[in-house]
Design a protein around this motif. Structure first.
Motif, PDB file in Angstrom:
ATOM      1  N   GLN A  96      57.241   9.537  24.565  1.00 28.93           N
ATOM      2  CA  GLN A  96      57.437  10.329  25.098  1.00 28.93           C
ATOM      3  C   GLN A  96      59.159  10.026  24.907  1.00 28.93           C
ATOM      4  OE1 GLN A  96      56.645   7.426  29.351  1.00 28.93           O
ATOM      5  NE2 GLN A  96      58.590   8.556  30.064  1.00 28.93           N
ATOM      6  N   CYS A  97      60.354  10.787  25.007  1.00 29.64           N
ATOM      7  CA  CYS A  97      61.124  10.704  24.895  1.00 29.64           C
ATOM      8  C   CYS A  97      62.809  10.190  26.033  1.00 29.64           C
ATOM      9  CB  CYS A  97      61.544  12.719  25.038  1.00 29.64           C
ATOM     10  SG  CYS A  97      61.033  13.172  23.193  1.00 29.64           S
ATOM     11  N   ALA A  98      62.399  10.854  26.926  1.00 31.81           N
ATOM     12  CA  ALA A  98      63.240  10.669  28.211  1.00 31.81           C
ATOM     13  C   ALA A  98      62.142  10.381  29.915  1.00 31.81           C
ATOM     14  CB  ALA A  98      63.646  11.758  28.847  1.00 31.81           C
ATOM     15  N   ASN A  99      63.273   9.468  30.906  1.00 30.10           N
ATOM     16  CA  ASN A  99      62.799   9.408  31.855  1.00 30.10           C
ATOM     17  C   ASN A  99      64.176   9.503  32.857  1.00 30.10           C
ATOM     18  OD1 ASN A  99      61.110   8.322  34.157  1.00 30.10           O
ATOM     19  ND2 ASN A  99      61.131   6.432  32.768  1.00 30.10           N
ATOM     20  N   LEU A 100      63.840  10.569  33.490  1.00 24.57           N
ATOM     21  CA  LEU A 100      65.597  10.294  33.905  1.00 24.57           C
ATOM     22  C   LEU A 100      64.733  10.947  35.858  1.00 24.57           C
ATOM     23  CD1 LEU A 100      68.529  11.258  34.263  1.00 24.57           C
ATOM     24  CD2 LEU A 100      67.874  14.037  33.990  1.00 24.57           C
ATOM     25  N   ILE A 101      65.728  10.178  36.333  1.00 23.56           N
ATOM     26  CA  ILE A 101      66.174  10.773  37.838  1.00 23.56           C
ATOM     27  C   ILE A 101      67.375  11.427  38.443  1.00 23.56           C
ATOM     28  CG2 ILE A 101      65.700   9.055  39.974  1.00 23.56           C
ATOM     29  CD1 ILE A 101      62.902   9.014  38.508  1.00 23.56           C
ATOM     30  N   ASP A 102      67.203  12.595  39.030  1.00 19.96           N
ATOM     31  CA  ASP A 102      67.952  12.814  38.915  1.00 19.96           C
ATOM     32  C   ASP A 102      67.815  14.129  40.083  1.00 19.96           C
ATOM     33  OD1 ASP A 102      71.394  13.927  38.328  1.00 19.96           O
ATOM     34  OD2 ASP A 102      69.970  15.341  38.752  1.00 19.96           O
ATOM     35  N   SER A 103      69.015  14.612  41.518  1.00 20.31           N
ATOM     36  CA  SER A 103      68.731  14.995  42.393  1.00 20.31           C
ATOM     37  C   SER A 103      69.139  16.479  42.542  1.00 20.31           C
ATOM     38  CB  SER A 103      68.708  14.190  43.572  1.00 20.31           C
ATOM     39  OG  SER A 103      69.261  13.946  44.302  1.00 20.31           O
ATOM     40  N   GLU A 104      70.016  16.710  41.309  1.00 23.46           N
ATOM     41  CA  GLU A 104      71.450  18.136  41.141  1.00 23.46           C
ATOM     42  C   GLU A 104      70.895  19.199  41.743  1.00 23.46           C
ATOM     43  OE1 GLU A 104      75.043  19.401  40.689  1.00 23.46           O
ATOM     44  OE2 GLU A 104      74.161  16.819  41.235  1.00 23.46           O
ATOM     45  N   THR A 105      69.681  19.678  40.852  1.00 25.89           N
ATOM     46  CA  THR A 105      69.027  20.814  41.332  1.00 25.89           C
ATOM     47  C   THR A 105      67.483  21.217  41.562  1.00 25.89           C
ATOM     48  OG1 THR A 105      70.381  21.777  39.515  1.00 25.89           O
ATOM     49  CG2 THR A 105      69.152  23.595  40.289  1.00 25.89           C
ATOM     50  N   ALA A 106      66.779  21.042  42.231  1.00 28.05           N
ATOM     51  CA  ALA A 106      65.245  20.937  43.016  1.00 28.05           C
ATOM     52  C   ALA A 106      64.724  22.613  42.029  1.00 28.05           C
ATOM     53  CB  ALA A 106      64.998  21.036  43.890  1.00 28.05           C
ATOM     54  N   THR A 107      65.085  23.785  41.905  1.00 33.28           N
ATOM     55  CA  THR A 107      65.047  24.762  41.478  1.00 33.28           C
ATOM     56  C   THR A 107      65.434  25.429  40.470  1.00 33.28           C
ATOM     57  OG1 THR A 107      62.979  26.736  41.805  1.00 33.28           O
ATOM     58  CG2 THR A 107      64.971  25.905  43.697  1.00 33.28           C
ATOM     59  N   GLY A 108      64.734  26.740  39.810  1.00 31.87           N
ATOM     60  CA  GLY A 108      65.236  27.607  38.711  1.00 31.87           C
ATOM     61  C   GLY A 108      63.605  27.768  37.639  1.00 31.87           C
ATOM     62  N   PHE A 109      65.164  29.053  36.720  1.00 36.17           N
ATOM     63  CA  PHE A 109      64.148  29.578  35.543  1.00 36.17           C
ATOM     64  C   PHE A 109      64.351  28.861  34.361  1.00 36.17           C
ATOM     65  CE2 PHE A 109      68.141  31.483  35.882  1.00 36.17           C
ATOM     66  CZ  PHE A 109      68.821  31.310  34.089  1.00 36.17           C
ATOM     67  N   ILE A 110      62.839  28.988  33.652  1.00 41.50           N
ATOM     68  CA  ILE A 110      63.023  28.445  32.445  1.00 41.50           C
ATOM     69  C   ILE A 110      63.695  29.917  31.178  1.00 41.50           C
ATOM     70  CG2 ILE A 110      60.971  27.990  30.701  1.00 41.50           C
ATOM     71  CD1 ILE A 110      59.871  27.136  33.082  1.00 41.50           C
ATOM     72  N   ALA A 111      64.167  28.633  30.716  1.00 43.61           N
ATOM     73  CA  ALA A 111      65.188  29.587  29.714  1.00 43.61           C
ATOM     74  C   ALA A 111      64.976  28.958  27.768  1.00 43.61           C
ATOM     75  CB  ALA A 111      66.361  30.051  30.185  1.00 43.61           C
TER      76      ALA A 111
END
Length: 468
Positions: free
Chosen positions: A179-194
């Motif tokens: 495991q690398c990251a364990n982030l809690i954040d609500s800035e963006t809920a949806t979007g593409f993968i790139a």
């Protein structure tokens, strides 16, 4: 005998039925994963921003670096909100790259530049692969300077298996099962993968180098049954505004400011909260600009309670040329005259535009420093500068006090550590502006203070936990 045979036959039938159900469930579970790359061509993908070449060979997407073009992104045409994404990646050890997720390209944001969460791919000595970067927006959200074990997860020269779990506001990452990251954040809920091919500027020696992706698959439903357990040693970092996660509450955190009222705070030299000059609006606690002087406006504010051993975290945003500070072990009775209340100070400053950055000794009045005593520098990653996100951007400050040992953290990287009872600290005080205050920094407890230095500075998400 016939009765026994019938019973045996019945048992066999039940076993076959259960085996069939198990196989069907297993197949259904497997089928819930879907490939977002067909292994043959780039159908379902589109390229944005830069002009680096993407091609398909042997069931792999290959990105090729190119000079004089900005970051290039091969973006999925489908947008995703909650998902588990897995992929294999192999990249040239001289290139930086990443995989965007919950990302977007909007006409009204930076002329369509791709922005959003990025799973970092960093083969350099910095070794931040698997960390989370907010591309073209807020910068580093989860640097691997806070997870040293994960900095060894990515292997150069071989295929690496990567995983992203993004469910609600919780984002976790893995590389090769670590495991690398364990982030809690609500800035963006949806979007593409790139898939990113990073800009190399005009470096001809870096042109034509390759990044390869394969086995790209995603799962978007029945996610709970597929979640991996978190490593308890991987620190959770939250950017929720004026609220706590369940994990933080379990670990003893509480809000030191509720985001709405002045409850728990008062003026440093008066018995109530200032009537004006400090504004509470839109979940931000703001000291409004006056004349740029030290406590010549509404004055500092302090916590009503005092603290001894604790961990304090908050976000601050400064305006151009601004000066302020977070003080701790504050004795509000010491200085009843002009100027600020007395205590140890985490400096808040626009180093580029405020003259105080060049005052003091060797930078000990710059942002993150123990003001007038010890200059801030990056102690988390050797050779890396301290990570200030700039004016008009939110920066995270953290102060950890455990008895005599104190640390300052700026945007999740340690910039100061000292022993406030040591001879070295006492000697530093003796040659500073604090020398006239007896036993400065030695007190068993004190208030926490937000400073009025005559400039507009915003604060939010102020939280604390105390240690025995």
């Amino acid at each position: 005998m016939k009765q026994l045979s019938a019973r045996l036959f019945f048992i066999i039938i039940l076993l076959l039925i259960n085996l069939t159900i198990f196989q069907v469930n297993a197949q259904t579970k497997q089928n819930e994963w879907s490939s977002i790359f067909n292994g043959k061509d780039l159908k379902g993908w589109k390229q944005l921003n830069g002009n680096a070449q993407y091609k398909v060979e042997n069931g792999e997407i290959i990105g090729i670096s190119e000079t004089n073009t900005p970051n290039s992104f091969l973006c999925s045409e489908t947008k995703y909100d909650n998902f588990i994404l897995e992929f294999d990646v192999l990249l040239d050890p001289t290139l930086n790259s990443g995989v965007q997720f919950r990302s977007n390209s909007l006409k009204d944001y930076n002329n369509g530049r791709v922005h959003g969460y990025q799973f970092e791919l960093d083969p350099s000595d910095r070794a931040f692969s698997g960390g989370i970067y907010d591309e073209a927006r807020r910068g580093w959200m989860y640097p691997l300077s806070i997870n040293q074990k994960a900095r060894k997860a990515f292997k150069n020269g071989v295929w690496n298996r990567c995983r992203i779990e993004a469910i609600g506001n919780h984002i976790r990452t893995w590389i090769n099962g670590i495991q690398c990251a364990n982030l809690i954040d609500s800035e963006t809920a949806t979007g593409f993968i790139a898939l990113q091919v990073h800009s190399i500027g005009s470096k001809n020696e870096d042109a034509g180098k390759e990044i390869r992706w394969k086995n790209i698959r995603i799962k978007t439903n029945n996610l709970d049954e597929e979640l991996w357990p978190s490593d308890p040693e991987v620190r959770e970092i939250s950017y929720l505004k004026n609220s706590l996660t369940k994990n933080e509450i379990n670990k003893g955190w509480r809000l030191l400011w509720d985001g709405k009222t002045n409850k728990g705070w008062k003026g440093a030299k008066i018995d109530q909260f200032p009537n004006s000059g400090w504004e509470i609006k839109d979940g931000e606690l703001t000291i409004l600009a006056t004349d740029g002087g030290e406590s010549t406006g509404p004055g500092d504010i302090i916590t009503i309670n005092t603290f001894s051993s604790f961990e304090l975290e908050l976000e601050f945003k400064i305006t151009e040329g601004a000066n302020s500070g977070i003080k701790y072990f504050v004795d509000s009775e010491l200085n009843k005259g002009p100027g600020s209340a007395i205590g140890c100070e985490f400096q808040i400053l626009d180093d580029e535009n405020h003259p105080d950055a060049k005052a003091g000794v060797n930078g000990n009045r710059t942002v993150g420093s123990l003001y007038d005593l010890i200059a801030a520098e990056n102690l988390s990653v050797h050779g890396r500068s301290k990570q200030f996100k700039g004016i008009n951007s939110w920066n995270k400050a953290r102060i950890v006090v455990k008895g005599s040992k104190v640390e300052h953290w700026l945007n999740n990287e340690k910039v100061i550590e000292y022993n406030r009872h040591s001879q070295m600290f006492i000697a530093l005080v003796a040659y500073s502006k604090y020398k006239k205050w007896s036993d400065f920094g030695q007190w068993a407890s004190g208030h926490i203070l937000l400073q009025d230095h005559g400039n507009t500075v915003h604060y939010r998400s102020i939280k604390i936990r105390e240690f025995n």
